[in-house]
Design an enzyme around this catalytic site. Structure first.
Site, mmCIF file in Angstrom:
data_model
loop_
_atom_site.group_PDB
_atom_site.id
_atom_site.type_symbol
_atom_site.label_atom_id
_atom_site.label_comp_id
_atom_site.label_asym_id
_atom_site.label_seq_id
_atom_site.Cartn_x
_atom_site.Cartn_y
_atom_site.Cartn_z
ATOM 1 N N GLY A 102 2.028 -4.509 4.813
ATOM 2 C CA GLY A 102 0.922 -3.671 4.274
ATOM 3 C C GLY A 102 1.137 -2.198 4.480
ATOM 4 O O GLY A 102 1.936 -1.737 5.142
ATOM 5 N N ASN A 103 0.084 -1.393 4.241
ATOM 6 C CA ASN A 103 -0.285 -0.199 4.699
ATOM 7 C C ASN A 103 -1.694 0.244 4.977
ATOM 8 O O ASN A 103 -2.623 -0.761 4.767
ATOM 9 C CB ASN A 103 0.343 0.910 3.805
ATOM 10 C CG ASN A 103 -0.451 0.760 2.395
ATOM 11 O OD1 ASN A 103 -1.572 1.099 2.285
ATOM 12 N ND2 ASN A 103 0.587 0.235 1.346
ATOM 13 N N PHE A 104 -1.823 1.506 5.628
ATOM 14 C CA PHE A 104 -3.293 1.875 6.184
ATOM 15 C C PHE A 104 -4.330 2.061 4.970
ATOM 16 O O PHE A 104 -5.458 2.755 5.181
ATOM 17 C CB PHE A 104 -3.242 2.733 7.168
ATOM 18 C CG PHE A 104 -2.550 2.386 8.526
ATOM 19 C CD1 PHE A 104 -2.933 1.127 8.986
ATOM 20 C CD2 PHE A 104 -1.446 2.799 8.852
ATOM 21 C CE1 PHE A 104 -2.356 0.722 10.252
ATOM 22 C CE2 PHE A 104 -0.725 2.416 9.832
ATOM 23 C CZ PHE A 104 -1.180 1.294 10.504
ATOM 24 N N ALA A 130 -1.848 3.038 -2.998
ATOM 25 C CA ALA A 130 -0.646 2.935 -1.959
ATOM 26 C C ALA A 130 0.169 1.936 -2.247
ATOM 27 O O ALA A 130 -0.048 0.839 -1.509
ATOM 28 C CB ALA A 130 -1.191 3.476 -0.728
#
Ligand code: C5P
Length: 215
Positions: free
Chosen positions: A24-26, A92
């Site tokens: 995943g990402n932030f 994102a």
């Protein structure tokens, strides 16, 4: 924004490795949700296609579609895009996804675990190819270097009307924060620099520029 339909992608995507793990990402989703809220407040009908976030949103004008992976976000966006006047690609989206998802939880061992990743589809670029003259398409760029040059390339490649550039080098801008500091770069090479401000106000600046594209 009255009588206008706007599609917004927001948040991160999660790409499954096995039944309990993902890449995943932030991204918190705060920027996309702020745009959704501001557009709804100004009378637009909003389709918010969102990856997993912790934000609650309930406005009668917002139809939220929850997705998990980049592939799901792609499908929902392509299905809904023909019916909207405006699309804002704020998510994102993962650029890579595991080639295969393990069927069972991978156990730690002595050996390295190698996961092969394949590129995901670029949703903004696909939408840019479908875009009609009357539709407005907005993208985001989060850059760590050569910010303006990279943002201008994306503007062209994805057939965007304008791109919102936020830099990881600016304090208070980017992932997780409640504030953002943006520049908007348009097709005619004009660039507008904004001050650091709450994402709710940044959302209004973005909508103001969208309405200019519509008129
Ligand atoms: O190329 P890059 O990922 O930096 O471009 C960012 C822009 O493209 C954002 O608007 C983002 O939402 C969109 N994007 C997308 N699908 C992808 C990757 C990025 O829609 N797979």
């Amino acid at each position: 924004m009255r009588n206008k339909k706007i599609l917004i992608t927001a948040g991160p995507t999660y790409e499954k490795i096995d039944p309990v793990r993902f890449i995943g990402n932030f991204s918190s989703g705060k920027m996309g949700y702020a745009i959704a809220e501001a557009a709804a407040e100004q009378g637009a009908e909003v389709i918010l296609i969102s990856g997993p976030t912790k934000i609650n949103i309930s406005h009668p004008n917002i139809n939220k579609i929850d997705i998990v992976s980049a592939a799901e976000m792609y499908n929902e966006t392509i299905d809904n895009f023909p019916d909207v006047d405006i699309a804002v690609m704020c998510a994102a989206v993962a650029d890579f996804t595991p080639e295969t998802c393990f069927e069972s939880k991978q156990k730690r061992g002595e050996e390295d675990l190698i996961i092969r990743l394949k590129p995901t589809k670029d949703i903004a670029q696909a939408v840019g190819k479908l875009k009609k003259e009357s539709q407005v398409l907005v993208g985001f760029a989060l850059e760590t270097n050569d910010e303006i040059k990279n943002a201008e390339k994306k503007l062209e490649k994805k057939n965007l009307d304008f791109i919102v550039l936020n830099s990881l080098n600016d304090k208070g801008a980017g992932f997780q924060t409640d504030t953002n500091k943006i520049s908007i770069i348009k097709r005619n090479n004009t660039k507008i620099n904004y001050d650091l401000k709450p994402k709710t106000e940044v959302a209004e600046d973005i909508i103001e520029q969208i309405t200019k594209c519509l008129s």
